[in-house]
Write a protein that holds these residues in place. Sequence first.
Motif, PDB file in Angstrom:
ATOM      1  N   ASN A   1      99.922  33.176  47.566  1.00 21.50           N
ATOM      2  CA  ASN A   1      99.977  32.669  48.935  1.00 21.50           C
ATOM      3  C   ASN A   1      98.802  33.189  49.758  1.00 21.50           C
ATOM      4  O   ASN A   1      98.188  32.447  50.535  1.00 21.50           O
ATOM      5  CB  ASN A   1     101.314  33.033  49.578  1.00 21.50           C
ATOM      6  N   LYS A   2      98.461  34.472  49.599  1.00 13.63           N
ATOM      7  CA  LYS A   2      97.302  35.028  50.307  1.00 13.63           C
ATOM      8  C   LYS A   2      96.029  34.304  49.883  1.00 13.63           C
ATOM      9  O   LYS A   2      95.187  33.966  50.727  1.00 13.63           O
ATOM     10  CB  LYS A   2      97.162  36.526  50.021  1.00 13.63           C
ATOM     11  N   CYS A   3      95.876  34.083  48.584  1.00 15.83           N
ATOM     12  CA  CYS A   3      94.692  33.376  48.083  1.00 15.83           C
ATOM     13  C   CYS A   3      94.609  31.975  48.678  1.00 15.83           C
ATOM     14  O   CYS A   3      93.541  31.544  49.133  1.00 15.83           O
ATOM     15  CB  CYS A   3      94.722  33.281  46.552  1.00 15.83           C
ATOM     16  N   LEU A   4      95.732  31.268  48.664  1.00 14.71           N
ATOM     17  CA  LEU A   4      95.743  29.915  49.221  1.00 14.71           C
ATOM     18  C   LEU A   4      95.398  29.929  50.707  1.00 14.71           C
ATOM     19  O   LEU A   4      94.637  29.074  51.173  1.00 14.71           O
ATOM     20  CB  LEU A   4      97.100  29.257  48.990  1.00 14.71           C
ATOM     21  N   ASN A   5      95.922  30.889  51.440  1.00 12.41           N
ATOM     22  CA  ASN A   5      95.609  30.979  52.870  1.00 12.41           C
ATOM     23  C   ASN A   5      94.123  31.229  53.102  1.00 12.41           C
ATOM     24  O   ASN A   5      93.528  30.668  54.026  1.00 12.41           O
ATOM     25  CB  ASN A   5      96.453  32.066  53.535  1.00 12.41           C
ATOM     26  N   ILE A   6      93.514  32.071  52.270  1.00  7.32           N
ATOM     27  CA  ILE A   6      92.071  32.326  52.403  1.00  7.32           C
ATOM     28  C   ILE A   6      91.285  31.060  52.091  1.00  7.32           C
ATOM     29  O   ILE A   6      90.357  30.689  52.822  1.00  7.32           O
ATOM     30  CB  ILE A   6      91.628  33.500  51.517  1.00  7.32           C
ATOM     31  N   VAL A   7      91.659  30.383  51.006  1.00  7.19           N
ATOM     32  CA  VAL A   7      90.962  29.140  50.633  1.00  7.19           C
ATOM     33  C   VAL A   7      91.108  28.109  51.752  1.00  7.19           C
ATOM     34  O   VAL A   7      90.125  27.465  52.142  1.00  7.19           O
ATOM     35  CB  VAL A   7      91.485  28.587  49.286  1.00  7.19           C
ATOM     36  N   TYR A   8      92.322  27.960  52.288  1.00 13.32           N
ATOM     37  CA  TYR A   8      92.523  27.010  53.386  1.00 13.32           C
ATOM     38  C   TYR A   8      91.708  27.417  54.615  1.00 13.32           C
ATOM     39  O   TYR A   8      91.162  26.564  55.316  1.00 13.32           O
ATOM     40  CB  TYR A   8      93.996  26.894  53.758  1.00 13.32           C
ATOM     41  N   GLY A   9      91.631  28.705  54.869  1.00 10.09           N
ATOM     42  CA  GLY A   9      90.832  29.195  55.988  1.00 10.09           C
ATOM     43  C   GLY A   9      89.356  28.882  55.815  1.00 10.09           C
ATOM     44  O   GLY A   9      88.691  28.430  56.753  1.00 10.09           O
ATOM     45  N   LEU A  10      88.845  29.130  54.614  1.00  4.21           N
ATOM     46  CA  LEU A  10      87.443  28.814  54.330  1.00  4.21           C
ATOM     47  C   LEU A  10      87.188  27.319  54.486  1.00  4.21           C
ATOM     48  O   LEU A  10      86.179  26.905  55.068  1.00  4.21           O
ATOM     49  CB  LEU A  10      87.069  29.278  52.919  1.00  4.21           C
ATOM     50  N   ASP A  11      88.114  26.518  53.987  1.00  2.00           N
ATOM     51  CA  ASP A  11      87.963  25.071  54.070  1.00  2.00           C
ATOM     52  C   ASP A  11      88.004  24.602  55.519  1.00  2.00           C
ATOM     53  O   ASP A  11      87.235  23.716  55.912  1.00  2.00           O
ATOM     54  CB  ASP A  11      89.057  24.389  53.242  1.00  2.00           C
ATOM     55  N   SER A  12      88.862  25.205  56.315  1.00  2.00           N
ATOM     56  CA  SER A  12      88.985  24.774  57.713  1.00  2.00           C
ATOM     57  C   SER A  12      87.743  25.121  58.529  1.00  2.00           C
ATOM     58  O   SER A  12      87.524  24.541  59.596  1.00  2.00           O
ATOM     59  CB  SER A  12      90.224  25.398  58.360  1.00  2.00           C
ATOM     60  N   MET A  13      86.931  26.045  58.050  1.00  2.00           N
ATOM     61  CA  MET A  13      85.713  26.432  58.765  1.00  2.00           C
ATOM     62  C   MET A  13      84.560  25.457  58.514  1.00  2.00           C
ATOM     63  O   MET A  13      83.541  25.516  59.199  1.00  2.00           O
ATOM     64  CB  MET A  13      85.284  27.844  58.340  1.00  2.00           C
ATOM     65  N   LEU A  14      84.726  24.563  57.547  1.00  2.00           N
ATOM     66  CA  LEU A  14      83.656  23.616  57.222  1.00  2.00           C
ATOM     67  C   LEU A  14      83.520  22.561  58.311  1.00  2.00           C
ATOM     68  O   LEU A  14      84.508  22.085  58.853  1.00  2.00           O
ATOM     69  CB  LEU A  14      83.943  22.930  55.882  1.00  2.00           C
TER      70      LEU A  14
END
Length: 126
Positions: A60-73
């Motif tokens: 879940n932490k990994c997914l949240n980080i990936v989603y966070g990185l994606d949302s910054m694009l």
Amino acid sequence: MLNEYDPFSAYQQTSLDAKLASATSHDMVRMLLDGLLEELDRVTGHMERKQYEAKGVSINKCLNIVYGLDSMLDLDNGAEVATNLHNLYDYCSRQLVTASVENDPLALTPVVKVIQDIRAGWVNLN
């Protein structure tokens, strides 16, 4: 066992807060990528030790980080680079779910490779 009153945890949080306060957006992305790689390592260990609850928390932490990185694009202004990163983050999130469902640490290998490559490219932007 560490808890919320642990002095070491408090020190780590204070250190992280200080880094974030002085970080540029470039630094924040690098820190997120570093944190993701660290958490992926933890997920592997949880899988190998069959610690399913801890694995779920780490995934879940990994997914949240990936989603966070994606949302910054900035997909509107980021051209092909942003689109390619979006596609890579999408692949990573799907692969994380697959690895979790199958409890297969080897399924994390391509995610680690993609994130390491993104991080290497990000660091070379300086």
